[in-house]
Write a protein that holds these residues in place. Sequence first.
Motif, mmCIF file in Angstrom:
data_model
loop_
_atom_site.group_PDB
_atom_site.id
_atom_site.type_symbol
_atom_site.label_atom_id
_atom_site.label_comp_id
_atom_site.label_asym_id
_atom_site.label_seq_id
_atom_site.Cartn_x
_atom_site.Cartn_y
_atom_site.Cartn_z
ATOM 1 N N LEU A 29 2.767 -12.396 -21.151
ATOM 2 C CA LEU A 29 3.127 -11.032 -20.749
ATOM 3 C C LEU A 29 2.407 -9.996 -21.614
ATOM 4 N N ASP A 261 4.115 -6.419 -21.877
ATOM 5 C CA ASP A 261 4.256 -5.772 -20.573
ATOM 6 C C ASP A 261 5.720 -5.639 -20.219
ATOM 7 N N SER A 264 6.903 -6.181 -16.468
ATOM 8 C CA SER A 264 6.737 -7.476 -15.802
ATOM 9 C C SER A 264 8.004 -7.888 -15.061
ATOM 10 N N TYR A 267 7.491 -14.486 -15.352
ATOM 11 C CA TYR A 267 6.365 -15.180 -15.991
ATOM 12 C C TYR A 267 6.373 -16.648 -15.607
#
Length: 267
Positions: A29, A261, A264, A267
């Motif tokens: 991320l 991030d 986000s 993931y």
Amino acid sequence: MSNHPAQAAHRLIQFTDPHIGGRPDYQLLGLDTGHTLDEVLAALDKTPVAPELMVVTGDVSANASEASYRRFLHKMQRVQAPWFWLPGNHDNPQRMDQLAAKRRPEVVSMGNWRLLLLDTSVPGQICGGFDEPELTRIAQLIDSHADHPLMLMMHHQPVAVGSHWIDGHMLKAGREAFIELVQQADNVRAITWGHVHQQFDSHLGNIGLHATPSTSVQFTPGSGPFAVDNEMPGYRWFDLHDDGHYDTGVERVAIAEYSVDLASSGY
């Protein structure tokens, strides 16, 4: 945990979920997980109380590759204290054992305490579980150390932590039997885990329950869908007293060049 007169304690460090990649430029991320682990280890080098022992509670690797474990093992060469690891859902337990055969014992002694290192990983699954043979083995371990206070260390949370999405990937198979087992055991004093990338502290009767922040990305406590938090990485310390009580806390580490991030969605 309780209030007791000051006495010598055994300092245990738990850190978790470093998610190390096989390449130096790996990011989770947008975060350089190798750098954040280095910073956490550097902070531990400077703690006024030297740890007697460290345990890494899973998701050592981002992808279970040999290269990622070798990177992790190289980074751990700076650690002076004995240390052990256990697998998470991103790990390959067999590969871990091949590369570091003596790092995953089932029981570790710290003074009068015994630490049980439990494997909650299920091949091909994000959630964790215990099958019947494993539950029988855990019961036998608890019984065989009836004269010692026990801490159970694992990757997946055995109770909900209040973040809906990650609680969907908690310990599932065998969870109710495991909870019943530990509640019936007078010597189980604490259960601690990783996986949730956030701090959590609660109790199950007289048993302390603790989740530890990741050394990498943090997840937002109390979130519904996946959400990344802006908290810094960290680790947890335990001071284990031979009379069976303990103290614990979480330390955050200010990371230079920390970039993740926050927008986000997974993931």
